[in-house]
Design a protein around this motif. Structure first.
Motif, PDB file in Angstrom:
ATOM      1  N   VAL A  89     -37.466 -26.719  17.046  1.00 25.32           N
ATOM      2  CA  VAL A  89     -37.234 -25.612  16.118  1.00 25.32           C
ATOM      3  C   VAL A  89     -38.060 -25.863  14.856  1.00 25.32           C
ATOM      4  O   VAL A  89     -37.908 -26.888  14.192  1.00 25.32           O
ATOM      5  N   SER A  90     -38.957 -24.924  14.531  1.00 26.32           N
ATOM      6  CA  SER A  90     -39.784 -25.019  13.330  1.00 26.32           C
ATOM      7  C   SER A  90     -39.303 -23.999  12.310  1.00 26.32           C
ATOM      8  O   SER A  90     -39.054 -22.840  12.654  1.00 26.32           O
ATOM      9  N   THR A  91     -39.198 -24.395  11.069  1.00 25.65           N
ATOM     10  CA  THR A  91     -38.792 -23.469  10.011  1.00 25.65           C
ATOM     11  C   THR A  91     -39.836 -23.466   8.901  1.00 25.65           C
ATOM     12  O   THR A  91     -40.367 -24.513   8.522  1.00 25.65           O
ATOM     13  N   HIS A  92     -40.130 -22.255   8.393  1.00 29.05           N
ATOM     14  CA  HIS A  92     -41.092 -22.134   7.297  1.00 29.05           C
ATOM     15  C   HIS A  92     -40.538 -21.175   6.244  1.00 29.05           C
ATOM     16  O   HIS A  92     -39.394 -20.723   6.338  1.00 29.05           O
ATOM     17  N   ILE A  93     -41.377 -20.841   5.251  1.00 30.18           N
ATOM     18  CA  ILE A  93     -40.875 -20.142   4.065  1.00 30.18           C
ATOM     19  C   ILE A  93     -40.434 -18.709   4.337  1.00 30.18           C
ATOM     20  O   ILE A  93     -39.748 -18.117   3.504  1.00 30.18           O
ATOM     21  N   TYR A  94     -40.812 -18.130   5.461  1.00 29.30           N
ATOM     22  CA  TYR A  94     -40.344 -16.780   5.784  1.00 29.30           C
ATOM     23  C   TYR A  94     -38.966 -16.811   6.451  1.00 29.30           C
ATOM     24  O   TYR A  94     -38.364 -15.761   6.667  1.00 29.30           O
ATOM     25  N   ASN A  95     -38.482 -17.993   6.798  1.00 31.99           N
ATOM     26  CA  ASN A  95     -37.131 -18.121   7.353  1.00 31.99           C
ATOM     27  C   ASN A  95     -36.095 -18.180   6.240  1.00 31.99           C
ATOM     28  O   ASN A  95     -36.418 -18.483   5.081  1.00 31.99           O
ATOM     29  N   SER A  96     -34.855 -17.921   6.595  1.00 30.91           N
ATOM     30  CA  SER A  96     -33.771 -17.930   5.612  1.00 30.91           C
ATOM     31  C   SER A  96     -32.681 -18.905   6.034  1.00 30.91           C
ATOM     32  O   SER A  96     -32.598 -19.307   7.196  1.00 30.91           O
ATOM     33  N   LYS A  97     -31.839 -19.247   5.086  1.00 32.92           N
ATOM     34  CA  LYS A  97     -30.692 -20.099   5.394  1.00 32.92           C
ATOM     35  C   LYS A  97     -29.770 -19.398   6.387  1.00 32.92           C
ATOM     36  O   LYS A  97     -29.200 -20.035   7.277  1.00 32.92           O
ATOM     37  N   ALA A  98     -29.638 -18.085   6.242  1.00 31.56           N
ATOM     38  CA  ALA A  98     -28.757 -17.329   7.137  1.00 31.56           C
ATOM     39  C   ALA A  98     -29.256 -17.421   8.580  1.00 31.56           C
ATOM     40  O   ALA A  98     -28.444 -17.526   9.515  1.00 31.56           O
ATOM     41  N   GLU A  99     -30.566 -17.397   8.781  1.00 34.06           N
ATOM     42  CA  GLU A  99     -31.116 -17.511  10.133  1.00 34.06           C
ATOM     43  C   GLU A  99     -30.836 -18.888  10.725  1.00 34.06           C
ATOM     44  O   GLU A  99     -30.501 -19.008  11.905  1.00 34.06           O
ATOM     45  N   VAL A 100     -30.969 -19.912   9.898  1.00 37.04           N
ATOM     46  CA  VAL A 100     -30.682 -21.275  10.356  1.00 37.04           C
ATOM     47  C   VAL A 100     -29.212 -21.397  10.730  1.00 37.04           C
ATOM     48  O   VAL A 100     -28.858 -21.951  11.781  1.00 37.04           O
ATOM     49  N   GLU A 101     -28.334 -20.882   9.880  1.00 35.26           N
ATOM     50  CA  GLU A 101     -26.897 -20.964  10.134  1.00 35.26           C
ATOM     51  C   GLU A 101     -26.514 -20.182  11.394  1.00 35.26           C
ATOM     52  O   GLU A 101     -25.641 -20.604  12.161  1.00 35.26           O
ATOM     53  N   ARG A 102     -27.186 -19.039  11.605  1.00 40.39           N
ATOM     54  CA  ARG A 102     -26.914 -18.248  12.807  1.00 40.39           C
ATOM     55  C   ARG A 102     -27.320 -19.022  14.065  1.00 40.39           C
ATOM     56  O   ARG A 102     -26.625 -18.979  15.084  1.00 40.39           O
ATOM     57  N   PHE A 103     -28.443 -19.740  13.986  1.00 39.69           N
ATOM     58  CA  PHE A 103     -28.874 -20.513  15.137  1.00 39.69           C
ATOM     59  C   PHE A 103     -27.919 -21.674  15.410  1.00 39.69           C
ATOM     60  O   PHE A 103     -27.587 -21.957  16.562  1.00 39.69           O
ATOM     61  N   VAL A 104     -27.463 -22.344  14.375  1.00 39.87           N
ATOM     62  CA  VAL A 104     -26.506 -23.441  14.543  1.00 39.87           C
ATOM     63  C   VAL A 104     -25.243 -22.917  15.218  1.00 39.87           C
ATOM     64  O   VAL A 104     -24.689 -23.557  16.132  1.00 39.87           O
TER      65      VAL A 104
END
Length: 419
Positions: A397-412
């Motif tokens: 899983v790669s995360t960059h500046i266009y991603n959000s905390k909400a997207e990360v939390e949704r994936f978790v």
């Protein structure tokens, strides 16, 4: 924190020695850089990316979608070159990219990708049969194959090692492999498999004390770190602009430490590689190579694409390189900590040591196949990457500046429900 104006001023009077007009259009269309702070800043910055929002894009380690100001620069340059018939030069782009990574313009060769830069180094170094090159067991094919090919043809000896989970362990492993025959340490800055960050600064300093070359696969380094290659201390650093720099495909660059220009032999050459040539002399002659890394460039290059790459560097500097590094770490840490609660259901392959990770998290599900998990993830709206390399059979899983905390939390949350 370097903003766009100070970056351009520093570029024009510092390392560059000439004035450069901004590449990002003075009329950037509908996008304006945010003035807000905190999470609101990143929410506003997301509007710079035409990236579709019907799914969550977590595969920047393969390709980083460009923001609108970069795309506008490419389109403007395409219109200009095709409208005038003057396809231009890449001098300006080279200046901006060199300043972006803190090196002299004459130390930068413009390449089309990381692999091209690695090949220039692999074949250009003065190695003979029996000389040893240290690599990892977690190489991308772009670093593995060039060295394997030279080993096959010239009988050099590759010495791969399994990376450890801490910076100290990896430095110790490399030191333990070195013999009097060791000539090169050719390793990634960040592994494509687990996102492990290797301690390049410490490795390079130690290697130089032993007269060993350091050739770094920097595919994942430029655009994540607030990178200064002179401070990093390696001899060679190859990278692409289409990943974390968010630039166009087909652009990259190779850093060659100035002191080593006459050590790294140029084999593929073309216009501007030389100081003069003449087919009318007897015998026909080529005077010399240019005293810069431009000698490794060859053939026509796309001005619009390289100007787009330079515009991506300006975009990063407009946001702030340090600010971007901090944000990338923040999102990646949030993901790592979120996945850590499921250790009974998955193996986290990315190191826990904070200094040994930055932008990619890799895990292996215990009770479901990695390909099946990826399929379920795609159905749930997540773009991931499978990692069959190095026999890992895992998910990255790669995360960059266009991603959000909400997207990360949704994936978790999705991981918890799926495993």
């Amino acid at each position: 924190m370097t903003d766009r104006r100070s970056f351009l001023q520093q570029a024009s009077v510092g390392t560059l020695g000439l004035s450069l007009a901004p590449l990002l259009s003075s009329d950037p269309g509908s996008f304006q850089f945010p003035t807000s702070e905190g999470e609101a800043y990143w929410t506003e910055l997301r509007k710079a990316f035409p990236l579709q929002d019907k799914r969550v894009y977590f595969n920047n380690g393969t390709f980083g979608p460009s923001p609108t100001p970069v795309l506008d620069t490419i389109k403007k340059q395409l219109d200009e070159t095709n409208g005038t018939g003057e396809y231009g030069h890449t001098d300006k782009a080279r200046e901006v990219l060199a300043a972006f990574v803190g090196v002299k313009t004459e130390e930068l060769s413009l390449t089309h990708n990381t692999t091209e830069g690695i090949n220039i180094v692999t074949w250009g170094l003065p190695l003979k049969s029996g000389d040893e090159v240290i690599v990892t067991l977690h190489e991308h094919v772009g670093n593995a194959l060039p060295w394997l090919n030279r080993a096959k043809l010239h009988s050099i000896v590759l010495k791969p090692f399994e990376p450890g989970l801490t910076a100290d362990e990896n430095l110790s492993k490399i030191k333990a492999l070195v013999t009097p025959k060791t000539k090169v340490i050719a390793i990634p800055h960040i592994t494509c498999t687990t996102g492990l960050v290797l301690p390049i600064k410490e490795i390079a300093a130690w290697a130089r004390s032993k007269s060993i070359f350091t050739a770094i696969d920097g595919a994942h380094g430029a655009g994540t770190f607030n990178l200064n290659l002179r401070e990093l201390g390696c001899d060679f650093y190859a990278t692409s602009c289409h990943k974390w720099m968010l630039g166009p495909n087909g652009t990259g660059f190779l850093y060659v430490r100035k002191e080593l220009l006459d050590t790294l032999q140029a084999y593929q050459v073309g216009a501007y590689s030389d100081t003069g040539w003449d087919l009318y002399t007897n015998p026909p002659s080529m005077a010399a190579y240019v005293p810069t890394a431009h000698r490794y460039d060859y053939g026509s290059q796309s001005t619009p694409m390289y100007m787009g790459a330079a515009a991506s560097a300006e975009f990063h500097s407009s946001v702030g390189k340090e600010k971007i590094e901090d944000r990338v770490k923040e999102l990646s840490t949030l993901l790592f900590e979120g996945l850590s609660q499921f250790r009974q259901k998955l193996d986290l392959l990315t190191p826990a040591e904070a200094s040994s990770r930055i932008c990619m998290i890799t895990f292996k599900p215990k009770n479901i196949g990695y390909k099946e998990f990826n399929t379920l993830g795609a159905k749930a709206g997540f773009r991931l990457r499978v990692v069959p390399e190095s026999h890992l059979d895992a998910i990255r899983v790669s995360t960059h500046i266009y991603n959000s905390k909400a997207e990360v939390e949704r994936f978790v949350e999705f991981v918890g429900e799926t495993l």
